[in-house]
Design a protein around this motif. Structure first.
Motif, PDB file in Angstrom:
ATOM      1  N   GLU A 132       8.567  -6.537   4.931  1.00 58.93           N
ATOM      2  CA  GLU A 132       9.662  -7.284   4.329  1.00 58.93           C
ATOM      3  C   GLU A 132       9.786  -8.685   4.926  1.00 58.93           C
ATOM      4  O   GLU A 132      10.458  -9.552   4.370  1.00 58.93           O
ATOM      5  N   ARG A 133       9.151  -8.922   6.047  1.00 58.53           N
ATOM      6  CA  ARG A 133       9.162 -10.249   6.662  1.00 58.53           C
ATOM      7  C   ARG A 133       7.983 -11.099   6.212  1.00 58.53           C
ATOM      8  O   ARG A 133       7.797 -12.215   6.691  1.00 58.53           O
ATOM      9  N   GLY A 134       7.173 -10.551   5.331  1.00 63.52           N
ATOM     10  CA  GLY A 134       6.077 -11.323   4.770  1.00 63.52           C
ATOM     11  C   GLY A 134       4.811 -11.346   5.601  1.00 63.52           C
ATOM     12  O   GLY A 134       3.852 -12.045   5.259  1.00 63.52           O
ATOM     13  N   ILE A 135       4.780 -10.591   6.680  1.00 61.41           N
ATOM     14  CA  ILE A 135       3.575 -10.552   7.515  1.00 61.41           C
ATOM     15  C   ILE A 135       2.460  -9.804   6.791  1.00 61.41           C
ATOM     16  O   ILE A 135       1.302 -10.215   6.802  1.00 61.41           O
ATOM     17  N   ILE A 136       2.839  -8.700   6.161  1.00 58.14           N
ATOM     18  CA  ILE A 136       1.908  -7.909   5.358  1.00 58.14           C
ATOM     19  C   ILE A 136       2.307  -8.060   3.893  1.00 58.14           C
ATOM     20  O   ILE A 136       3.476  -7.887   3.541  1.00 58.14           O
ATOM     21  N   THR A 137       1.349  -8.394   3.034  1.00 58.77           N
ATOM     22  CA  THR A 137       1.630  -8.633   1.620  1.00 58.77           C
ATOM     23  C   THR A 137       0.926  -7.599   0.745  1.00 58.77           C
ATOM     24  O   THR A 137       0.143  -6.775   1.229  1.00 58.77           O
ATOM     25  N   LYS A 138       1.186  -7.676  -0.560  1.00 61.25           N
ATOM     26  CA  LYS A 138       0.536  -6.760  -1.501  1.00 61.25           C
ATOM     27  C   LYS A 138      -0.975  -6.941  -1.513  1.00 61.25           C
ATOM     28  O   LYS A 138      -1.718  -6.009  -1.831  1.00 61.25           O
TER      29      LYS A 138
ATOM     30  N   THR B   6      -2.067  -4.596   1.094  1.00 66.15           N
ATOM     31  CA  THR B   6      -1.741  -3.176   0.909  1.00 66.15           C
ATOM     32  C   THR B   6      -2.294  -2.563  -0.367  1.00 66.15           C
ATOM     33  O   THR B   6      -1.910  -1.463  -0.742  1.00 66.15           O
ATOM     34  N   ASP B   7      -3.170  -3.285  -1.044  1.00 65.68           N
ATOM     35  CA  ASP B   7      -3.751  -2.769  -2.285  1.00 65.68           C
ATOM     36  C   ASP B   7      -2.673  -2.560  -3.349  1.00 65.68           C
ATOM     37  O   ASP B   7      -2.674  -1.576  -4.089  1.00 65.68           O
TER      38      ASP B   7
ATOM     39  N   VAL C 172       6.241   5.159  -1.980  1.00 63.26           N
ATOM     40  CA  VAL C 172       5.310   4.107  -1.568  1.00 63.26           C
ATOM     41  C   VAL C 172       4.669   4.461  -0.228  1.00 63.26           C
ATOM     42  O   VAL C 172       3.454   4.306  -0.037  1.00 63.26           O
ATOM     43  N   TYR C 173       5.478   4.971   0.680  1.00 57.36           N
ATOM     44  CA  TYR C 173       4.940   5.316   1.996  1.00 57.36           C
ATOM     45  C   TYR C 173       4.025   6.539   1.927  1.00 57.36           C
ATOM     46  O   TYR C 173       3.035   6.625   2.663  1.00 57.36           O
ATOM     47  N   LEU C 174       4.333   7.462   1.039  1.00 58.02           N
ATOM     48  CA  LEU C 174       3.438   8.605   0.843  1.00 58.02           C
ATOM     49  C   LEU C 174       2.093   8.136   0.294  1.00 58.02           C
ATOM     50  O   LEU C 174       1.029   8.618   0.714  1.00 58.02           O
ATOM     51  N   ASN C 175       2.153   7.188  -0.625  1.00 60.24           N
ATOM     52  CA  ASN C 175       0.908   6.624  -1.164  1.00 60.24           C
ATOM     53  C   ASN C 175       0.119   5.906  -0.066  1.00 60.24           C
ATOM     54  O   ASN C 175      -1.116   5.990  -0.010  1.00 60.24           O
ATOM     55  N   ALA C 176       0.848   5.212   0.800  1.00 59.44           N
ATOM     56  CA  ALA C 176       0.190   4.483   1.887  1.00 59.44           C
ATOM     57  C   ALA C 176      -0.484   5.449   2.862  1.00 59.44           C
ATOM     58  O   ALA C 176      -1.584   5.171   3.362  1.00 59.44           O
ATOM     59  N   ILE C 177       0.164   6.578   3.127  1.00 62.17           N
ATOM     60  CA  ILE C 177      -0.435   7.581   4.016  1.00 62.17           C
ATOM     61  C   ILE C 177      -1.762   8.066   3.444  1.00 62.17           C
ATOM     62  O   ILE C 177      -2.762   8.208   4.164  1.00 62.17           O
ATOM     63  N   ASN C 178      -1.774   8.308   2.144  1.00 69.49           N
ATOM     64  CA  ASN C 178      -3.026   8.730   1.504  1.00 69.49           C
ATOM     65  C   ASN C 178      -4.110   7.666   1.661  1.00 69.49           C
ATOM     66  O   ASN C 178      -5.282   7.978   1.904  1.00 69.49           O
ATOM     67  N   LYS C 179      -3.710   6.412   1.538  1.00 70.39           N
ATOM     68  CA  LYS C 179      -4.687   5.330   1.660  1.00 70.39           C
ATOM     69  C   LYS C 179      -5.189   5.185   3.100  1.00 70.39           C
ATOM     70  O   LYS C 179      -6.349   4.825   3.331  1.00 70.39           O
ATOM     71  N   ILE C 180      -4.317   5.464   4.068  1.00 72.20           N
ATOM     72  CA  ILE C 180      -4.758   5.427   5.464  1.00 72.20           C
ATOM     73  C   ILE C 180      -5.828   6.494   5.697  1.00 72.20           C
ATOM     74  O   ILE C 180      -6.796   6.282   6.426  1.00 72.20           O
TER      75      ILE C 180
ATOM     76  N   GLU D 205     -10.367  -2.742   3.687  1.00 68.15           N
ATOM     77  CA  GLU D 205     -10.472  -3.126   5.099  1.00 68.15           C
ATOM     78  C   GLU D 205      -9.125  -3.002   5.804  1.00 68.15           C
ATOM     79  O   GLU D 205      -9.058  -2.601   6.970  1.00 68.15           O
ATOM     80  N   PHE D 206      -8.040  -3.337   5.101  1.00 66.54           N
ATOM     81  CA  PHE D 206      -6.708  -3.237   5.701  1.00 66.54           C
ATOM     82  C   PHE D 206      -6.414  -1.808   6.134  1.00 66.54           C
ATOM     83  O   PHE D 206      -5.975  -1.564   7.266  1.00 66.54           O
ATOM     84  N   TYR D 207      -6.660  -0.855   5.265  1.00 69.93           N
ATOM     85  CA  TYR D 207      -6.366   0.539   5.601  1.00 69.93           C
ATOM     86  C   TYR D 207      -7.359   1.099   6.621  1.00 69.93           C
ATOM     87  O   TYR D 207      -7.020   1.995   7.396  1.00 69.93           O
ATOM     88  N   GLN D 208      -8.552   0.558   6.649  1.00 73.57           N
ATOM     89  CA  GLN D 208      -9.501   0.958   7.685  1.00 73.57           C
ATOM     90  C   GLN D 208      -8.988   0.539   9.062  1.00 73.57           C
ATOM     91  O   GLN D 208      -9.072   1.300  10.032  1.00 73.57           O
TER      92      GLN D 208
END
Length: 222
Positions: A1-7, A10-11, A22-30, A36-39
């Motif tokens: 939310e501070r703009g450090i990480i953008t869309k 985060t794909d 959204v966070y559940l989706n992110a866990i799957n991507k991790i 490269e971001f999720y790696q």
């Protein structure tokens, strides 16, 4: 939310507090690591923040993500200096809770943490579950050892052995490059009140220095 990480990082996912899906989706991507971001994120926030920024918000201590405790100076000193950087090393959160409403000094906190971590070397060596740690007092352990023919142990022997085991672990860490003077402390922990009010970085740094001095002094007594 501070703009450090953008869309773009985060794909396409927009991280917003409270958006569970959204966070559940992110866990799957991790887990899947499609980009490269999720790696990098899969290797922990320490690595991710070193690449993308936001280290003050990367809540890792000694490279290990923090547990769910924000109780005071003891829990963070535990996270930073513990042999495994785990809340299970010396239960700093428990010490913070016991000190609510009491006056205490940094040296007292360090001493309590160190004594607890040394004692836990005995418990873990005996494969004692830490949830049952208060059941297994030195007297009970002595009685159990006597029952299987291991006799003549007392509380002082346990203290000495726990100290030896703990220093062996720390010596290994120091040999492999761990440096108490170079520990990164996330700035975020100084922005939110703990059980004892706002934590000050200078106090935490001082506690680390006291810890370093104490393990050196105790090692010389072995």
């Amino acid at each position: 939310e501070r703009g450090i990480i953008t869309k773009e990082h985060t794909d396409g996912l927009a991280f917003v507090w409270g958006d569970v899906q959204v966070y559940l989706n992110a866990i799957n991507k991790i887990v899947e690591m499609p980009t490269e971001f999720y790696q990098n994120l899969a290797q922990g926030v320490e690595r991710a923040s070193s690449i993308y920024g936001g280290e003050d918000y990367a809540l890792a201590f000694g490279g290990t993500e923090m547990p769910e405790y924000h109780t005071g100076i003891a829990c963070y000193l535990n996270n930073l200096t513990g042999a495994r950087h785990s809340h299970l090393d010396s239960a700093g959160y428990d010490i913070d809770q016991k000190l609510i409403g009491k006056e205490f000094g940094i040296e007292e906190v360090v001493e309590k943490l160190l004594k607890e971590e040394e004692w836990r070397q005995i418990l873990s060596s005996l494969v004692v579950c830490f949830f049952a740690r208060k059941v297994y007092t030195p007297a009970i352990i002595t009685k159990a050892l006597n029952a299987i023919g291991i006799e003549n142990w007392d509380a002082e022997d346990f203290d000495d052995l726990g100290r030896v085991i703990h220093r062996a672990k720390m010596d290994f860490k120091f040999r492999e490059g761990f440096d108490l003077d170079k520990l990164r402390i996330p700035g975020r922990i100084f922005e939110i009140p703990t059980l004892h009010g706002l934590l000050k970085e200078e106090d935490l740094r001082k506690a680390i220095a006291v810890y370093k001095e104490k393990i050196g002094t105790r090692k010389n007594k072995l």
